[in-house]
Design a protein around this motif. Structure first.
Motif, PDB file in Angstrom:
ATOM      1  N   CYS A 142      66.735  42.065  25.631  1.00  0.00           N
ATOM      2  CA  CYS A 142      67.667  42.654  24.670  1.00  0.00           C
ATOM      3  C   CYS A 142      66.940  43.319  23.505  1.00  0.00           C
ATOM      4  O   CYS A 142      67.395  44.326  22.972  1.00  0.00           O
ATOM      5  CB  CYS A 142      68.611  41.559  24.178  1.00  0.00           C
ATOM      6  N   ARG A 143      65.800  42.769  23.111  1.00  0.00           N
ATOM      7  CA  ARG A 143      65.083  43.304  21.945  1.00  0.00           C
ATOM      8  C   ARG A 143      64.633  44.744  22.144  1.00  0.00           C
ATOM      9  O   ARG A 143      64.430  45.471  21.162  1.00  0.00           O
ATOM     10  CB  ARG A 143      63.865  42.428  21.629  1.00  0.00           C
ATOM     11  N   THR A 235      58.852  43.996  27.759  1.00  0.00           N
ATOM     12  CA  THR A 235      58.486  42.583  27.718  1.00  0.00           C
ATOM     13  C   THR A 235      59.384  41.815  26.762  1.00  0.00           C
ATOM     14  O   THR A 235      59.549  42.192  25.603  1.00  0.00           O
ATOM     15  CB  THR A 235      57.017  42.413  27.293  1.00  0.00           C
ATOM     16  N   GLU A 236      59.939  40.730  27.274  1.00  0.00           N
ATOM     17  CA  GLU A 236      60.792  39.832  26.496  1.00  0.00           C
ATOM     18  C   GLU A 236      59.982  38.620  26.069  1.00  0.00           C
ATOM     19  O   GLU A 236      59.141  38.120  26.819  1.00  0.00           O
ATOM     20  CB  GLU A 236      61.963  39.394  27.377  1.00  0.00           C
ATOM     21  N   ILE A 237      60.230  38.122  24.854  1.00  0.00           N
ATOM     22  CA  ILE A 237      59.557  36.913  24.366  1.00  0.00           C
ATOM     23  C   ILE A 237      60.597  35.918  23.884  1.00  0.00           C
ATOM     24  O   ILE A 237      61.558  36.279  23.200  1.00  0.00           O
ATOM     25  CB  ILE A 237      58.554  37.233  23.233  1.00  0.00           C
ATOM     26  N   ALA A 344      62.979  37.131  19.718  1.00  0.00           N
ATOM     27  CA  ALA A 344      62.716  38.293  18.882  1.00  0.00           C
ATOM     28  C   ALA A 344      63.770  39.349  19.140  1.00  0.00           C
ATOM     29  O   ALA A 344      64.141  39.605  20.292  1.00  0.00           O
ATOM     30  CB  ALA A 344      61.332  38.857  19.186  1.00  0.00           C
ATOM     31  N   MET A 345      64.268  39.991  18.085  1.00  0.00           N
ATOM     32  CA  MET A 345      65.268  41.054  18.224  1.00  0.00           C
ATOM     33  C   MET A 345      64.731  42.419  17.813  1.00  0.00           C
ATOM     34  O   MET A 345      65.458  43.403  17.878  1.00  0.00           O
ATOM     35  CB  MET A 345      66.505  40.706  17.401  1.00  0.00           C
ATOM     36  N   SER A 349      66.715  45.472  16.358  1.00  0.00           N
ATOM     37  CA  SER A 349      67.348  45.139  15.079  1.00  0.00           C
ATOM     38  C   SER A 349      67.078  46.169  13.995  1.00  0.00           C
ATOM     39  O   SER A 349      67.767  46.178  12.961  1.00  0.00           O
ATOM     40  CB  SER A 349      66.879  43.759  14.611  1.00  0.00           C
ATOM     41  N   ARG A 350      66.108  47.053  14.202  1.00  0.00           N
ATOM     42  CA  ARG A 350      65.784  48.077  13.203  1.00  0.00           C
ATOM     43  C   ARG A 350      66.327  49.454  13.588  1.00  0.00           C
ATOM     44  O   ARG A 350      66.151  50.417  12.838  1.00  0.00           O
ATOM     45  CB  ARG A 350      64.262  48.155  13.022  1.00  0.00           C
ATOM     46  N   ARG A 351      66.967  49.554  14.749  1.00  0.00           N
ATOM     47  CA  ARG A 351      67.513  50.847  15.174  1.00  0.00           C
ATOM     48  C   ARG A 351      68.889  51.075  14.555  1.00  0.00           C
ATOM     49  O   ARG A 351      69.563  50.133  14.130  1.00  0.00           O
ATOM     50  CB  ARG A 351      67.644  50.897  16.691  1.00  0.00           C
TER      51      ARG A 351
END
Length: 449
Positions: A142-143, A235-237, A344-345, A349-351
């Motif tokens: 999702c991030r 990559t997802e964390i 982590a997003m 989250s900054r878009r």
């Protein structure tokens, strides 16, 4: 059309229908007057008209995976989509039309095997797409890839007047806006979602994982936060803690899922992670060949059926000392199956946000899952969740519907502006309040039954 009326049905048959596919065994004492199991869209329309004729409200069950069991309401007709499974794939456009009762695993099993594609649905295999997408859909990676609802191009909706309509950015755009994040506040019955799909390659699907003892919590979590901005876009964390019987202590795992086209690309993406990891792991694996089916199996074990659940979550402030804020939550889970995790997003989250109901966000997403199987242990697990969330609430900017148990007062699921707009859309499309929305614990949202 199969209908189970409470007043005339066999008691066992009614109860089986009422609890069919309900995930959380801590289930409310709510009893629909009728349960309808449609197999076609025309039967969904008939069910809506049946509710209108009998002056009953409408509740929906897609996968039955909601923790507060949204599908159960008194004085209602429950429309259960468990027998209505439609998947229509268009390979040329990389799109699919999918009914809400289809689960993430069912969809991806078909897409991967026959079409070499995937949809970034829920991590748990038995999550139905209906509730998952309506509440936003925190799916795979999702991030970077965005919320699953952002991949909804359109949807087919049965209105509270029994009319079938299309909703998109061009048609009935206010309902389209609400469908992407409103959750059970949505003022209609979705019969199909039109989804954008992604390419999938088994050969490039890799995972890495690092398990640390609780004594190395600060070092390991600080490392995860430090490397997140450098991670590859595919990559997802996730950082997760639970009590590990094998090690007789709470263990912290830092897990990476990388979905690339080739093994070489995956190895290049995961190598910097491996090279910078702190020493002291209890176990680890690096760039291991994996697949979505295997991850679904692991998620099913981590989120077992037939158990009692209490959940809560928070978007943690960007400038918070995340390691310190989450320390008690991460290091105090009771022995058993309970766990807590951070995702982590960033960079999502900054878009700039798309025009949709989903609106709460930060760089850090945290959720806590109390999982147990004996009602006598309710208080122990409830108190753990409450204690942890009290420590975090002053550092929270909002709450995600999908991991919420609707127990928290003054929860913010949308920004104030979006809440106001959502109320207006509900009043327009469902002026009589036909659709069941929230239990009484959420009346502060002004979206009442």
């Amino acid at each position: 059309m199969h209908i189970i009326w409470r007043e005339s049905a066999n008691v066992l048959a009614y109860e089986a229908g009422r609890l069919s596919r309900v995930f959380n065994q801590r289930c409310p004492s709510q009893f629909p007057l009728a349960i309808v199991k449609p197999t076609t869209e025309s039967e969904v329309i008939k069910a809506v008209n049946l509710a209108l004729q009998h002056n009953l409200r409408i509740a929906i069950r897609a996968g039955g995976h909601s923790f507060p069991v949204w599908s159960l309401h008194d004085h209602s007709i429950l429309i259960d989509f468990g027998d209505f499974k439609v998947v229509e794939v268009d390979e040329r456009s990389r799109t699919a039309k999918v009914s809400p009762g289809v689960t993430s695993k069912e969809l991806n099993d078909l897409l991967i095997e026959k079409h070499g594609m995937m949809f970034a649905g829920g991590h748990c295999p038995d999550v139905g797409l209906g509730g998952f997408l309506l509440q936003g859909g925190m799916g795979w990676n999702c991030r970077n890839w965005g919320w699953a609802c952002e991949s909804v191009d359109a949807l087919e909706v049965i209105t509270t007047q029994g009319e079938s309509i299309i909703c998109s950015s061009q048609q009935n755009s206010d309902l389209y806006w609400a469908a992407r994040g409103a959750g059970p506040a949505f003022p209609g019955v979705v019969s199909k979602f039109h989804l954008k799909l992604r390419p999938y390659s088994n050969s490039g699907f890799r995972t890495s994982g690092y398990i640390y003892p609780c004594a190395l919590y600060k070092q390991a979590f600080s490392w995860a936060l430090r490397i997140t901005p450098t991670l590859d876009n595919d990559t997802e964390i996730t950082v997760c803690t639970r009590y590990a019987q094998a090690h007789s202590q709470v263990c912290l795992s830092v897990h990476f899922v990388c979905a690339k086209t080739t093994p070489e690309e995956a190895e290049a993406a995961l190598r910097p992670v491996h090279e910078t990891r702190p020493p002291g792991t209890l176990s680890e694996w690096y760039c291991r060949e994996d697949n979505l089916g295997n991850l679904y199996e692991k998620q099913a074990k981590a989120n077992p059926k037939g158990h009692r659940y209490r959940t809560d979550n928070a978007y943690v402030q960007n400038d918070a000392d995340v390691v310190a804020v989450l320390e008690e939550a991460f290091l105090t889970p009771p022995p058993g199956k309970s766990f807590a995790f951070w995702s982590a997003m960033t960079p999502w989250s900054r878009r700039e946000l798309p025009d949709m109901a989903l609106s709460m966000r930060s760089d850090h997403y945290f959720a806590i899952y109390a999982v147990w199987d004996d009602a006598r242990d309710d208080e122990l697990h409830h108190s753990w969740v409450q204690k942890v969330m009290r420590q975090i609430e002053n550092h929270s900017v909002g709450t995600y519907l999908g991991d919420s148990d609707l127990q928290k007062e003054n929860a913010r699921y949308w920004t104030n502006t979006n809440t106001t707009r959502l109320v207006e859309i509900c009043e327009k499309w469902d002026p009589e309040g036909l659709m069941c929305r929230y239990q009484a614990s959420c009346t502060e949202l002004q979206l009442r039954n």
